[in-house]
Design a protein around this motif. Structure first.
Motif, mmCIF file in Angstrom:
data_model
loop_
_atom_site.group_PDB
_atom_site.id
_atom_site.type_symbol
_atom_site.label_atom_id
_atom_site.label_comp_id
_atom_site.label_asym_id
_atom_site.label_seq_id
_atom_site.Cartn_x
_atom_site.Cartn_y
_atom_site.Cartn_z
ATOM 1 N N ARG A 1 0.832 -1.211 0.000
ATOM 2 C CA ARG A 1 0.000 0.000 0.000
ATOM 3 C C ARG A 1 0.866 1.261 0.000
ATOM 4 O O ARG A 1 0.596 2.210 -0.722
ATOM 5 C CB ARG A 1 -0.907 0.005 1.238
ATOM 6 C CG ARG A 1 -2.059 -0.934 1.120
ATOM 7 C CD ARG A 1 -2.880 -1.000 2.407
ATOM 8 N NE ARG A 1 -3.966 -1.934 2.247
ATOM 9 C CZ ARG A 1 -5.139 -1.640 1.694
ATOM 10 N NH1 ARG A 1 -5.385 -0.408 1.298
ATOM 11 N NH2 ARG A 1 -6.060 -2.568 1.547
ATOM 12 N N TRP B 1 -2.909 8.396 4.995
ATOM 13 C CA TRP B 1 -3.250 7.196 4.226
ATOM 14 C C TRP B 1 -2.599 5.932 4.793
ATOM 15 O O TRP B 1 -3.248 4.901 4.897
ATOM 16 C CB TRP B 1 -2.822 7.378 2.766
ATOM 17 C CG TRP B 1 -3.691 8.340 2.004
ATOM 18 C CD1 TRP B 1 -4.797 8.997 2.478
ATOM 19 C CD2 TRP B 1 -3.527 8.741 0.651
ATOM 20 N NE1 TRP B 1 -5.332 9.800 1.507
ATOM 21 C CE2 TRP B 1 -4.571 9.656 0.367
ATOM 22 C CE3 TRP B 1 -2.624 8.418 -0.353
ATOM 23 C CZ2 TRP B 1 -4.717 10.250 -0.881
ATOM 24 C CZ3 TRP B 1 -2.774 9.009 -1.597
ATOM 25 C CH2 TRP B 1 -3.816 9.913 -1.851
ATOM 26 N N TYR C 1 2.112 1.671 -3.382
ATOM 27 C CA TYR C 1 1.035 2.016 -4.314
ATOM 28 C C TYR C 1 0.667 3.486 -4.209
ATOM 29 O O TYR C 1 0.425 4.145 -5.224
ATOM 30 C CB TYR C 1 -0.205 1.148 -4.078
ATOM 31 C CG TYR C 1 -1.238 1.366 -5.162
ATOM 32 C CD1 TYR C 1 -2.196 2.378 -5.051
ATOM 33 C CD2 TYR C 1 -1.222 0.608 -6.335
ATOM 34 C CE1 TYR C 1 -3.107 2.621 -6.068
ATOM 35 C CE2 TYR C 1 -2.126 0.846 -7.349
ATOM 36 C CZ TYR C 1 -3.068 1.854 -7.213
ATOM 37 O OH TYR C 1 -3.966 2.099 -8.222
ATOM 38 N N TYR C 2 0.649 3.996 -2.972
ATOM 39 C CA TYR C 2 0.287 5.404 -2.807
ATOM 40 C C TYR C 2 1.340 6.318 -3.440
ATOM 41 O O TYR C 2 1.072 7.492 -3.681
ATOM 42 C CB TYR C 2 0.142 5.775 -1.321
ATOM 43 C CG TYR C 2 -0.962 5.050 -0.612
ATOM 44 C CD1 TYR C 2 -0.852 4.721 0.730
ATOM 45 C CD2 TYR C 2 -2.129 4.674 -1.284
ATOM 46 C CE1 TYR C 2 -1.857 4.042 1.393
ATOM 47 C CE2 TYR C 2 -3.145 3.991 -0.633
ATOM 48 C CZ TYR C 2 -2.989 3.672 0.712
ATOM 49 O OH TYR C 2 -3.990 2.993 1.358
#
Lengths: 186, 510
Positions: free
Chosen positions: A33, A140, A36-37
């Protein structure tokens, strides 16, 4: 959990490398993640995630808990992999991740998230890239200030202040954009 | 706005106010800003297939690092990047055209039986999990599920004499009452729920072998006339000296290997009398097991370091005379303990569960291999016990099933329990003739101090952390053996067996 993690790492460093799988189970999705961010592209994120864990496995002997926590170590490896990837792709400009590029730049992005990101891009591109990174890690990734500080190599207090000021700045951007919308409607 | 998001907003606002309290004046705007950021968070799904593939690559790399040999791992290339690189485009197009033509031809030719490829029938060897709803496996406790494995308490069983001795000498068992006392660190239990694992079965890819067999006409009957058949089990036999019989159960997801008894020397079938001194050291036994595993490419990625089951050590007492009368089986087993998520798996009785390899001592060969299982699991959350006093109470009584307990003049001895480690307890439940294999998070309390001079079979006490198992099972009465006579360590002479009469001798005068 932290004590168990230290035990696992010690086992790996003693040659019982099968224990590495436990670390993989805990961190694989978080690292994916995180990457990905920064890339907004599934295949790129998967490739860089693989690279991250391979590097971590190959270099587990060099990890020293006295120098920082394991999560920070592996997140740093991931972060460096992302930087290296983009600098290889776009060697003529100084970029650390996909946020440094405009939306119309020629770089792979997942279309599914493009609309969402377009909206937030216009706010985040106006703040310093290091500050932006801290905001994304906090909001996030849900990382603590302590973890963020170890990853970006700043003090924990500094990271708190940066986050606070960045949100303050974003608040003004949001208010301004709402005002513009209101004025246009009238 | 959902609760999670609201919680996140509150945490971030608290951060901001802690740094600059004047931000409270802008709470509404800050809330809007944070919500915008949270809403813009990309939807990310972590691909399970990718996760497993990377796991396999990492394990291969681990093997390589340990053996300093290159491991070959096939990884699907990312074709999108190949398309993007012009210099590969022509070569790639050519390959694709060939594949587009060849693959259907090969598929239909194989289906028509023109040639037999290697049927794709795989048992899942790396751990994979699917999360299900809470309590999805139904009640954990039932009468049927209480079938204990490997129950053992204090006291030594009667030891049979070595065959061949003229006078049978039976050692009377010692009977003790055991009291366990916890001497470990303070326990803290802060999980509201625990994750119970259930091994999936019946989902194996049997289609490859089914396709192969279902079209066969055996001469005396035609298998293809039976529609919708599935292959559940196969047994294969090696027709050679010291050959093996291999059983694969696709439904249960298990593989076992046994001796092909017809092909092992006849003399071996009789039970031999072995002495403790006949048993080789652990390193030799493990080397035999390791060689077998390597030779047959048995995947032990999810199993830990092997341990030899030296059961005779808990039977032996001080004084050499007793050791000579202990029965040593011709096979010694070695367990490669199953490790799930880095946690060891034990059966309820306290033995490590895992892949078992038995070594035939007279021939110094592997005689069998058991508990090679597929690793496909579902997980479900169950309410956890958080009352540490209750956990300790159950540990000190010997676990949820208690231990052997003798009344009367039986001596009470004390054993100490140390700080527990976290394990999975393997546990079977039964439902409509179907067995469910569950792994329940539990605490293993090691017996750190056994009473002096008294043998103990148990090395540990296991207490599961699923609340349901602790509430119901404690009330179920434990079978109590009849009161035993006081301890006697003198051998008891058995009477001579009655003579066998001939038919003539049995006839009575009319």
């Amino acid at each position: 959990m932290e004590i168990l993690e230290q035990q696992v790492i010690r086992q790996c460093q003693r040659g019982n490398l099968e224990q590495f799988e436990k670390l993989y189970d805990v961190y694989s999705e978080k690292i994916y993640r995180f990457i990905y961010y920064k890339t907004h592209h599934k295949p790129t994120a998967e490739d860089l995630t693989s690279q991250t864990f391979m590097k971590a496995l190959n270099n587990i002997q060099t990890f020293r808990s006295a120098k920082g926590s394991f999560p920070a170590w592996i997140y740093r490896i991931a972060r460096n992999n992302v930087i290296d990837y983009y600098r290889t792709k776009k060697s003529n400009i100084d970029i650390s991740d996909v946020w440094d590029l405009h939306l119309d730049e020629d770089i792979e992005r997942d279309t599914a998230n493009k609309e969402k990101l377009e909206e937030v891009m216009k706010y985040l591109e106006n703040i310093d890239k290091e500050h932006r990174e801290i905001v994304i890690m906090r909001v996030w990734d849900g990382l603590s200030y302590k973890q963020i500080s170890e990853i970006v190599n700043k003090s924990e207090e500094n990271c708190r202040v940066i986050f606070c000021r960045s949100i303050g700045k974003l608040r003004k951007e949001v208010v301004l954009s709402l005002l513009i919308i209101l004025l246009n409607l009238q | 706005m959902n609760q999670d998001r609201e919680k996140q907003v509150k945490v971030i606002l608290a951060d901001l106010y802690a740094i600059d309290s004047s931000f409270r004046n802008y709470e509404h705007e800050l809330r809007e800003t944070i919500l915008k950021l949270l809403s813009a968070k990309p939807d990310v799904r972590f691909d399970e297939e990718f996760k497993q593939q990377l796991r396999i690559e990492l394990m291969a790399r681990i093997e390589e690092l340990k053996a300093h040999k290159p491991a070959r791992v096939f990884r699907m290339p990312d074709f999108s990047s190949i398309f993007a690189a012009p210099k590969f485009a022509y070569a790639f197009s050519g390959v694709m055209i060939c594949l587009l033509v060849l693959v259907p031809v090969l598929y239909f030719a194989n289906k028509a039986g023109y040639f037999l490829g290697r049927p794709e029938t795989k048992l899942v060897s790396s751990v994979s999990t699917t999360r299900t709803d809470d309590n999805a496996f139904g009640p954990l406790s039932s009468q049927e599920s209480l079938a204990l494995e490997g129950r053992g308490g204090g006291g030594a069983p009667g030891s049979a004499s070595a065959p061949g001795m003229e006078q049978m000498m039976v050692i009377g068992p010692d009977y003790f009452n055991y009291r366990y006392v916890y001497k470990g660190d303070e326990l803290i239990l802060d999980e509201a729920k625990v994750e119970v694992w259930r091994r999936q079965k019946g989902e194996q890819a049997r289609s490859g072998i089914t396709n192969l067999l279902s079209s066969m006409d055996f001469g005396i009957f035609d298998l293809s006339t039976f529609k919708d058949i599935q292959v559940q089990r196969i047994q294969l036999v090696q027709d050679k000296e010291f050959g093996y019989s291999i059983s694969v159960d696709f439904y249960e997801g298990t593989v076992s290997v046994n001796r092909n008894y017809r092909k092992w020397l006849p003399g071996i079938m009789e039970s031999s009398s072995l002495q403790i001194s006949d048993i080789p050291n652990d390193a030799q036994l493990i080397a035999i097991a390791d060689n077998f595993i390597r030779e047959h490419k048995i995947n032990v990625a999810n199993y830990g370091q092997p341990v030899v089951n030296r059961y005779w050590e808990s039977q032996s007492q001080t004084g050499g005379v007793f050791e000579e009368t202990i029965y040593i089986h011709e096979e010694v087993s070695i367990t490669y303990p199953l490790v799930i998520n880095g946690i060891n798996v034990y059966d309820q009785g306290g033995s490590q569960f895992g892949l078992t390899v038995s070594v035939h001592i007279p021939e110094m060969k592997v005689a069998g291999l058991y508990n090679l299982i597929s690793q496909n699991y579902e997980t479900s959350m169950y309410e956890a016990e958080t009352d540490t006093a209750k956990i300790l109470e159950i540990a000190e009584q010997g676990g949820i099933q208690g231990g052997w307990y003798f009344y009367g003049d039986g001596e009470t001895v004390e054993a100490e329990l140390g700080t527990p480690e976290r394990i999975y307890m393997r546990f079977m439940t039964y439902d409509n003739f179907e067995s469910n294999e569950l792994l329940v998070p539990a605490l293993l309390f090691p017996i750190t101090e056994a009473p002096e001079g008294k043998s103990m079979f148990r090395k540990n006490i296991i207490v599961p952390l699923a609340k349901e198992l602790l509430e119901e099972n404690n009330d179920i009465p434990v079978p109590r053996p009849l009161p035993a006579p006081p301890v006697s360590s003198e051998p008891i002479s058995m009477p001579e067996p009655a003579p066998v009469l001939t038919p003539a001798e049995t006839q009575t005068e009319e």
